[in-house]
Write a protein that holds these residues in place. Structure first.
Motif, short mmCIF file in Angstrom:
data_model
loop_
_atom_site.label_atom_id
_atom_site.label_comp_id
_atom_site.label_asym_id
_atom_site.label_seq_id
_atom_site.Cartn_x
_atom_site.Cartn_y
_atom_site.Cartn_z
N TYR A 191 -11.04 -18.39 17.71
CA TYR A 191 -12.16 -19.12 16.98
C TYR A 191 -13.01 -20.08 18.05
CZ TYR A 191 -10.10 -16.66 13.12
OH TYR A 191 -9.69 -15.56 12.12
N GLY A 195 -11.73 -24.54 11.96
CA GLY A 195 -12.19 -24.35 10.44
C GLY A 195 -12.80 -25.36 9.75
N GLN A 199 -8.68 -25.78 10.30
CA GLN A 199 -7.77 -24.79 10.78
C GLN A 199 -7.84 -24.74 12.34
OE1 GLN A 199 -10.27 -24.37 8.08
NE2 GLN A 199 -9.59 -22.64 6.86
N ARG A 328 -8.05 -18.38 8.26
CA ARG A 328 -9.53 -18.66 8.70
C ARG A 328 -10.12 -17.60 7.61
NH1 ARG A 328 -10.68 -21.59 13.35
NH2 ARG A 328 -12.71 -21.56 12.52
N ASP A 537 -16.79 -19.44 11.40
CA ASP A 537 -15.43 -18.44 11.70
C ASP A 537 -15.76 -17.32 12.77
OD1 ASP A 537 -13.49 -19.97 10.22
OD2 ASP A 537 -14.06 -18.86 8.41
N TYR A 539 -15.23 -15.29 15.91
CA TYR A 539 -14.00 -14.81 16.44
C TYR A 539 -14.02 -13.88 17.40
CZ TYR A 539 -12.34 -11.07 13.33
OH TYR A 539 -12.29 -9.95 12.69
#
Length: 548
Positions: A191, A195, A199, A328, A537, A539
């Protein structure tokens, strides 16, 4: 002179005859490479050859997956007539979905098969499925091979049509009737941003599965077991031990019954699957919701000229997997998934049931379904402790799915009417896929996908897709590695700043190793938008799949 002419004709026929089988599969071989050797002439499309090879050689593929061709296998070469028996458009749809490891659908309905010339496709669960051009339920491609009732009926029809003939069933020991396959999946997500709740950026996971399938000598009985284990580096809610399959099935004349745990797939559209309601979604595995949990069931299927009728009794409910505090793609508040609320007094023991009728009318596939029981989509309500609690209401759902294939066009529709004690709503997804074959004089195919998503709840819908358009493109290289790339963007028509996009790419590195690349991005500026909590988020995910 007459003898010389006859000899020349005979020699010419021998030269033009197709080989009966191919040499044993080597580590560097792929199905496309072998299909090139088996192709009789340019009038037969490569996808027709690939499908026919897969159809008549089920023993050569682990878990019925064309991406897992077994080393040392000897492939029988089907007759040219059988290759041509499958329309090119249907074979192409099947091939695109299978190399992407999507739920497969049968592309050779019984009425297309030349019974006198074509071997019976056995040990194939896809022979009674519905994703592509089918007449019954499709199940996930990760499942082990399964003998369909349709295949048994066809075999018996051949036996009945040939006096003195009998089904080609050779008695074996139980060890010979048992097959086993294993796979290991390594996955790394990255990512770009931390977060919303801090995160981590990097998340690693590993998963392993095993498949054991046993069939009786007469192919009427089958037992399948598929345990699955996943471990995640960060999110303990992503750890999972599951039985994707653990069932017994009996196939009789015109019907089959199944008892145990299995995965069943309904649906035809690309951007979402509204009618797919039997199995619970393993949401932490994939954001698109295509990965499912095993569902306990008693299933009865009846096959006939009027179509396929299916009944499902579902005695136990599986809760949706939801991300934990360190996961996530989750809401800003923690989810208390250990204490869900059920509207039914029987909670997860509520007896759900579903009915489905499906039939093929030429190039049109039509399916009608009804479901009643625990809603697979939980609502999240705020508790006094500041957590989000999953709420599973009772629901009734009517579903319609259809697909019409016409040349390079595939027109698709999924629509549902769902009723709960809180609200009734209608949702639909409709669109098309158009394929350009051999773009720019190459072997590549380019498919254009366009779908519209509608939800009568409008802005009150807790999910994206209330008034959205999905535009995508699929590039299939038609090479030995089975290379494919899918790009798609979902745009909210009411909010120009709300959109999401995905990339899916895959290729085989060898018979036993597959590389996959997936990426998602999310954009929204409205706090009421379901995409808003995923805006950080985006990714990139790299996966290696080993088959052994």
């Amino acid at each position: 002179m007459h003898q010389l002419t006859s000899a020349l004709v005979f020699c010419t026929a021998l030269a033009q005859a197709q080989p009966q089988q191919l040499p044993p599969v080597q580590p560097t071989d792929t199905l496309w490479k072998l299909a090139t050797a088996a192709r009789p002439d340019e009038q037969v499309a490569m996808v027709q050859v690939v499908y026919a090879l897969w159809q008549v050689n089920p023993q050569a593929f682990r878990a019925n997956n064309i991406n897992a061709l077994q080393r040392g296998a000897v492939l029988k070469v089907p007759q040219r007539a059988q290759m041509l028996a499958t329309p090119v458009s249907q074979a192409r749809q099947w091939y695109y979905q299978s190399i992407a490891d999507k739920p497969l659908g049968v592309v050779t309905p019984a009425q297309y098969i030349n019974v006198a010339a074509a071997p019976v496709a056995e040990n194939r669960r896809d022979a009674i499925s519905t994703t592509t051009a089918s007449t019954a339920d499709t199940e996930q491609p990760t499942s082990a091979a399964q003998l369909s009732s349709a295949a048994i009926l066809q075999r018996r029809a051949i036996a009945a049509a040939q006096p003195g003939a009998s089904p080609d069933v050779t008695p074996n020991s139980w060890q010979q009737n048992l097959s086993n396959d294993y796979s290991l999946h390594l996955q790394q997500r990255y990512y770009p941003q931390q977060g919303e709740q801090g995160q981590a950026k990097a998340h690693s996971s590993v998963a392993i599965s095993a498949e054991w399938v046993w069939q009786s000598d007469n192919r009427a009985h089958q037992i399948a077991i598929e345990p699955f284990l996943r471990l995640d580096q960060r999110d303990n809610k992503r750890n999972l031990a599951d039985l994707r399959q653990a069932y017994w099935q009996y196939a009789g004349t015109g019907y089959d019954i199944k008892a145990g745990v299995d995965i069943v797939f309904w649906g035809v559209t690309e951007s979402q699957h509204l009618v797919d309601v039997i199995n619970q979604t393993d949401l932490v595995a994939s954001v698109d919701g295509e990965t499912k949990l095993g569902q306990p069931m008693l299933n009865w299927n009846l096959y006939g000229d009027a179509g396929t009728f299916s009944l499902y009794l579902l005695p136990y409910f599986r809760e949706r997997t939801l991300p934990g505090p360190d996961g996530r793609l989750r809401p800003p508040l923690p989810i208390d998934s250990d204490n869900p609320f059920y509207e039914s007094a029987q909670a997860e023991q509520n007896l759900d049931f579903a009915l489905r009728w499906s039939r093929q009318f030429g190039a049109l596939d039509l399916g009608l379904s009804y479901f009643e029981g625990n809603n697979r989509d939980p609502q999240l309500q705020l508790t006094s402790t500041g957590n989000l609690q999953p709420v599973y209401l009772q629901m009734q759902q009517l579903g319609l799915d259809s697909q019409w294939l016409s040349g390079s066009w595939a027109w698709k529709l999924e629509s549902i009417y769902r009723k709960t004690r809180q609200q009734d709503f209608i949702a639909s997804t409709a669109g098309f896929e158009y394929t350009q074959v051999g773009v720019f004089g190459s072997s590549w195919d380019l498919g254009w996908i366009a779908e519209y998503q509608y939800d009568s709840r409008d802005r009150q819908a807790p999910v994206p897709g209330q008034n959205d358009v999905f535009i995508g493109g699929r590039i299939v290289a038609n090479d030995e590695a089975g290379s494919e790339i899918l790009l798609g963007i979902m745009q909210d028509l009411q909010n120009s700043n709300s959109r999401s996009g995905k990339l899916e790419a895959s290729m085989r590195l060898s018979n036993s190793l597959r590389l996959r690349l997936d990426a998602w991005f999310f954009q929204s500026h409205l706090t009421s938008d379901p995409l808003y909590f995923m805006r950080r988020d985006d990714y990139l995910q790299l996966s290696l799949d080993f088959y052994f």
